[in-house]
Structure formats: C-alpha cells, structure tokens
Design a protein around this motif. Sequence first.
Motif, PDB file in Angstrom:
ATOM      1  N   ASN A  12      11.516  10.128  21.178  1.00  0.00           N
ATOM      2  CA  ASN A  12      10.196   9.825  20.622  1.00  0.00           C
ATOM      3  C   ASN A  12      10.343   9.263  19.210  1.00  0.00           C
ATOM      4  OD1 ASN A  12       8.656  10.777  22.855  1.00  0.00           O
ATOM      5  ND2 ASN A  12       8.962  12.875  22.137  1.00  0.00           N
ATOM      6  N   PHE A  13       9.414   8.401  18.824  1.00  0.00           N
ATOM      7  CA  PHE A  13       9.404   7.813  17.485  1.00  0.00           C
ATOM      8  C   PHE A  13       7.964   7.759  16.986  1.00  0.00           C
ATOM      9  CE2 PHE A  13       8.629   4.023  14.882  1.00  0.00           C
ATOM     10  CZ  PHE A  13       9.504   4.235  13.834  1.00  0.00           C
ATOM     11  N   TYR A  14       7.784   8.083  15.685  1.00  0.00           N
ATOM     12  CA  TYR A  14       6.479   8.002  15.034  1.00  0.00           C
ATOM     13  C   TYR A  14       6.640   7.241  13.721  1.00  0.00           C
ATOM     14  CZ  TYR A  14       5.567  11.998  18.134  1.00  0.00           C
ATOM     15  OH  TYR A  14       5.464  12.830  19.223  1.00  0.00           O
ATOM     16  N   GLY A  15       5.650   6.447  13.363  1.00  0.00           N
ATOM     17  CA  GLY A  15       5.725   5.736  12.102  1.00  0.00           C
ATOM     18  C   GLY A  15       4.349   5.467  11.512  1.00  0.00           C
ATOM     19  N   VAL A  16       4.273   5.386  10.176  1.00  0.00           N
ATOM     20  CA  VAL A  16       3.031   5.082   9.463  1.00  0.00           C
ATOM     21  C   VAL A  16       3.339   4.050   8.384  1.00  0.00           C
ATOM     22  CG1 VAL A  16       1.178   5.972   8.007  1.00  0.00           C
ATOM     23  CG2 VAL A  16       2.061   7.373   9.869  1.00  0.00           C
ATOM     24  N   GLY A  17       2.503   3.013   8.301  1.00  0.00           N
ATOM     25  CA  GLY A  17       2.651   1.996   7.271  1.00  0.00           C
ATOM     26  C   GLY A  17       1.361   1.801   6.501  1.00  0.00           C
ATOM     27  N   VAL A  18       1.469   1.529   5.198  1.00  0.00           N
ATOM     28  CA  VAL A  18       0.300   1.327   4.342  1.00  0.00           C
ATOM     29  C   VAL A  18       0.517   0.059   3.521  1.00  0.00           C
ATOM     30  CG1 VAL A  18      -1.122   2.277   2.500  1.00  0.00           C
ATOM     31  CG2 VAL A  18      -0.100   3.812   4.188  1.00  0.00           C
ATOM     32  N   THR A  19      -0.469  -0.843   3.542  1.00  0.00           N
ATOM     33  CA  THR A  19      -0.431  -2.070   2.744  1.00  0.00           C
ATOM     34  C   THR A  19      -1.624  -2.066   1.804  1.00  0.00           C
ATOM     35  OG1 THR A  19       0.540  -3.263   4.621  1.00  0.00           O
ATOM     36  CG2 THR A  19      -0.317  -4.579   2.801  1.00  0.00           C
ATOM     37  N   GLY A  20      -1.381  -2.241   0.508  1.00  0.00           N
ATOM     38  CA  GLY A  20      -2.468  -2.201  -0.460  1.00  0.00           C
ATOM     39  C   GLY A  20      -2.468  -3.404  -1.379  1.00  0.00           C
ATOM     40  N   ASP A  21      -3.665  -3.873  -1.740  1.00  0.00           N
ATOM     41  CA  ASP A  21      -3.808  -4.936  -2.737  1.00  0.00           C
ATOM     42  C   ASP A  21      -3.592  -4.324  -4.118  1.00  0.00           C
ATOM     43  OD1 ASP A  21      -4.455  -6.820  -0.798  1.00  0.00           O
ATOM     44  OD2 ASP A  21      -6.578  -6.329  -0.885  1.00  0.00           O
ATOM     45  N   VAL A  22      -2.483  -4.668  -4.754  1.00  0.00           N
ATOM     46  CA  VAL A  22      -2.154  -4.126  -6.064  1.00  0.00           C
ATOM     47  C   VAL A  22      -1.828  -5.290  -7.000  1.00  0.00           C
ATOM     48  CG1 VAL A  22      -0.593  -2.658  -7.382  1.00  0.00           C
ATOM     49  CG2 VAL A  22      -1.275  -1.988  -5.066  1.00  0.00           C
ATOM     50  N   GLY A  23      -2.655  -5.485  -8.005  1.00  0.00           N
ATOM     51  CA  GLY A  23      -2.416  -6.578  -8.932  1.00  0.00           C
ATOM     52  C   GLY A  23      -2.467  -7.918  -8.224  1.00  0.00           C
ATOM     53  N   PRO A  24      -1.516  -8.808  -8.530  1.00  0.00           N
ATOM     54  CA  PRO A  24      -1.537 -10.141  -7.917  1.00  0.00           C
ATOM     55  C   PRO A  24      -0.854 -10.197  -6.555  1.00  0.00           C
ATOM     56  CG  PRO A  24       0.229 -10.013  -9.516  1.00  0.00           C
ATOM     57  CD  PRO A  24      -0.486  -8.683  -9.565  1.00  0.00           C
TER      58      PRO A  24
ATOM     59  N   LEU B  85       0.878  -7.600  -2.946  1.00  0.00           N
ATOM     60  CA  LEU B  85       0.691  -6.563  -1.937  1.00  0.00           C
ATOM     61  C   LEU B  85       1.822  -5.543  -2.028  1.00  0.00           C
ATOM     62  CD1 LEU B  85      -0.209  -8.855   1.097  1.00  0.00           C
ATOM     63  CD2 LEU B  85      -1.792  -7.494  -0.275  1.00  0.00           C
ATOM     64  N   LEU B  86       1.441  -4.271  -2.067  1.00  0.00           N
ATOM     65  CA  LEU B  86       2.396  -3.174  -2.069  1.00  0.00           C
ATOM     66  C   LEU B  86       2.432  -2.575  -0.669  1.00  0.00           C
ATOM     67  CD1 LEU B  86       4.287  -1.258  -3.709  1.00  0.00           C
ATOM     68  CD2 LEU B  86       2.252   0.189  -4.071  1.00  0.00           C
ATOM     69  N   TYR B  87       3.632  -2.397  -0.126  1.00  0.00           N
ATOM     70  CA  TYR B  87       3.780  -1.873   1.237  1.00  0.00           C
ATOM     71  C   TYR B  87       4.700  -0.664   1.215  1.00  0.00           C
ATOM     72  CZ  TYR B  87       4.883  -1.540   6.198  1.00  0.00           C
ATOM     73  OH  TYR B  87       5.054  -1.088   7.486  1.00  0.00           O
ATOM     74  N   ALA B  88       4.335   0.352   2.014  1.00  0.00           N
ATOM     75  CA  ALA B  88       5.176   1.532   2.177  1.00  0.00           C
ATOM     76  C   ALA B  88       5.163   1.942   3.642  1.00  0.00           C
ATOM     77  CB  ALA B  88       4.686   2.684   1.300  1.00  0.00           C
ATOM     78  N   PHE B  89       6.312   2.364   4.133  1.00  0.00           N
ATOM     79  CA  PHE B  89       6.441   2.750   5.543  1.00  0.00           C
ATOM     80  C   PHE B  89       7.407   3.919   5.662  1.00  0.00           C
ATOM     81  CE2 PHE B  89       9.027   2.539   9.414  1.00  0.00           C
ATOM     82  CZ  PHE B  89       8.051   2.584  10.395  1.00  0.00           C
ATOM     83  N   VAL B  90       7.095   4.842   6.572  1.00  0.00           N
ATOM     84  CA  VAL B  90       8.030   5.890   6.935  1.00  0.00           C
ATOM     85  C   VAL B  90       8.009   6.019   8.452  1.00  0.00           C
ATOM     86  CG1 VAL B  90       6.306   7.723   6.636  1.00  0.00           C
ATOM     87  CG2 VAL B  90       8.745   8.290   6.610  1.00  0.00           C
ATOM     88  N   GLY B  91       9.194   6.063   9.055  1.00  0.00           N
ATOM     89  CA  GLY B  91       9.318   6.206  10.495  1.00  0.00           C
ATOM     90  C   GLY B  91      10.318   7.290  10.835  1.00  0.00           C
ATOM     91  N   ARG B  92      10.026   8.063  11.872  1.00  0.00           N
ATOM     92  CA  ARG B  92      10.880   9.181  12.257  1.00  0.00           C
ATOM     93  C   ARG B  92      11.262   9.069  13.727  1.00  0.00           C
ATOM     94  NH1 ARG B  92      14.770  12.810  11.192  1.00  0.00           N
ATOM     95  NH2 ARG B  92      14.690  14.527  12.707  1.00  0.00           N
ATOM     96  N   ALA B  93      12.555   8.931  13.986  1.00  0.00           N
ATOM     97  CA  ALA B  93      13.102   8.959  15.344  1.00  0.00           C
ATOM     98  C   ALA B  93      13.590  10.368  15.627  1.00  0.00           C
ATOM     99  CB  ALA B  93      14.250   7.964  15.482  1.00  0.00           C
ATOM    100  N   GLY B  94      13.107  10.974  16.702  1.00  0.00           N
ATOM    101  CA  GLY B  94      13.484  12.332  17.030  1.00  0.00           C
ATOM    102  C   GLY B  94      14.852  12.428  17.668  1.00  0.00           C
ATOM    103  N   ASN B  95      15.285  13.651  17.934  1.00  0.00           N
ATOM    104  CA  ASN B  95      16.557  13.878  18.612  1.00  0.00           C
ATOM    105  C   ASN B  95      16.538  13.279  20.006  1.00  0.00           C
ATOM    106  OD1 ASN B  95      17.662  15.296  16.480  1.00  0.00           O
ATOM    107  ND2 ASN B  95      17.163  17.305  17.321  1.00  0.00           N
TER     108      ASN B  95
END
Length: 351
Positions: free
Chosen positions: A240-252, A254-264
């Motif tokens: 199983n795999f789960y992931g979350v990504g966030v994209t935000g308008d920051v200044g001029p 785009l700031l992006y952050a992502f975390v994903g977790r692959a299980g055993n």
Amino acid sequence: LYGRLNVNMEVVNGKQTGSGCPETCPNPFKFRVNSNSSMFGIRGAEPLGDGVSAIFQIESGLSSTEGRGVLASRETFLGLSGPLGTFKMGYFLGPYDDILPIFGNVPTLTTSILSTAALWAQGFLGPPEAGGFNDRLSNSIRYDTPTMSGFNASLQYATAEGTPAPGSHSIGAGASYTNGPVQLGIAYEGHHHVRGPPEAPLTDRALSVAGAYQFPLVRIGAVYERLKYDATTTTDLKRNFYGVGVTGDVGPGLLYAFVGRAGNGTGSAVDGTRIGGLTKGKDTGSTQWVVSYTYIMSGRTLAYAGYVKIRNEANAAYTFNQNPYPILCDLYPDGACGQPGGFVVGMAHFF
C-alpha cells in the motif's frame, strides 16, 4: 512544432555499494547536471468533416546535457478525434499516468529527482517487463471519451509484442471528474504474463485513487495506491502507498511540498522476495519527502529549486524515479539500503 528543455544541477548522496558493506560503504555527495524529460515534437490535425479530425504526433526525447536524442521515443501516435471522443494507435502513456498530476502537481514538472513517482507506481523500474507502472506502452490502442458534465474515461490495450509468453498483454483504464475546485481520479493497470520467464509468466496489477481541492491560494492533493505482483505463479507480493501534496501561491512563485509513504511488503511470497524497491517482510517500508519552489520567469520559462529525501527502511531499496542514484541493498533480513537524497536547482523553457 513544440518542445521543452528542462535542465538542472544536482547534489545527491546515498550509501552506495562497495567493499566491506554495510559498515564501510561510500556515502558520497556527487554533483550532477541532468536533462529531465526534455523533448521535441511535431503534431497536427486534418479536418475530415462532421467535427472529426485525423490527428498525429511524433515526440522525441532529448538529452540536452549529452547531445543526443531518440526519435519517436515519447508520445507517438496516429488516430481520430471528434464528438464521440479520441482513438489513437501507437506508443504512449496509459491512463495510469493521468493520476499523477492530481496529487503530484509539482510546478517543476515531476521530471527530475523531485518526482513524486519514486515510490508511487515504482516508476523508476520503467517498462512492464521490469515490474514498473506509469510507463509508455508499445503497440497500444487507446480510447478517451469526450468530457461530459466533468466526467471522462479512458481505456487502453497494449499487445506486449516481443514478450516471450503467448497471450501477453497490458490493460489500462481510468476515469476522472473535474468540477470547479474539485478533481478526482481512479486508474488501473494490469500486465498479464508480461514479466518472468516464458515457462512461468507472471502478472502484475496496480490501482490508484486520487483527489484534489483548489482553495483560493492553496491546492491540496492526495493519493492511495495498491500494488500486487506475482512473485511466482503461486505466490504474490503486495504493498500500500499513501501520499499528500500541497501547492501554494507564495510571493512571485509556487511552493510545493509532498510526503509519500510506502508500506511494508506483504502477501504470500517468501520473506526477502524483492521486485524493484519493494521487498516482502519487516522493515521494508519507505518515506519520501519533497519540497520545491518554482519562480515563473515568463509565460514560457521557469526556474526552480528543491530538496528530496527517500528514507528507506533497512530492507527497502527505492531510489529516484528520474536519474536514479545507485544505492547499497544487501539481502534480507540484514539489509543496509541507502537513503538517497539531493538538492536541485534548474530551469525549464517551453517552445
């Protein structure tokens, strides 16, 4: 005529194989310059009447850092498009790839070591015969419905010509829904008797579900994936795999952050069975972090910087989806796999 050049500078590291492993394996920082899915293409359409057009595309991959390229190595097809949808034949990505932009909408195009597909779909494995998903399928036909009230669906069949097992083929199917700030998608891909020896061919399957919501200044996306491989003709390897990504308008930009977790790795396979970075047994999970900032220099040019880290547990062996970095991976159960990471500064230009 169209294309893009996407080039960056990287500093990467991760424990590599060497004498005396795992205690004395080198863990160097290495400077690299890479081309990331740079390409050049030609496409067009000829109206045939009643809203129907003949369509074609020839897209070639370029290595803008090594001065070489491969003709028709990317999306290349011939087909028809009209009120009833689009039909095409050739070499192209399957519906499974359509899930990626929903949760991994990285402004840097998801085509460097920042790619969110390092764990998702085991993208770095490549073609189906290697156990990877989200790759281009040769000898394919595909039908895409027209979009109706925000819904559309896709179906693809690839003959898997050239594989030794008789009856080998791949099937992909997907559907999506877009309504204002909401985007949802589901996709399936199955490789029937594509991997393994001809006397004992193996079947692999993947299912992904993703969704995203666009707030005024922030876009949030999430994904769930289930992989199931035939380890032998009578045993399987699942994850199983789960992931979350966030994209935000920051200044001029785009700031992006992502975390994903692959299980055993689970299933009926013997402990230590490995396909790509996925291993059956304890301490076989992995977590990927990505953070990047993209500055829009013009309508056709952008610059970006970012950091990625893949934290493999002792018996996992995942590496970057694009521009893989060699890491140590001892055999289960005394694994000492590397944990690749890297900083990136690059530019992309579209023409």
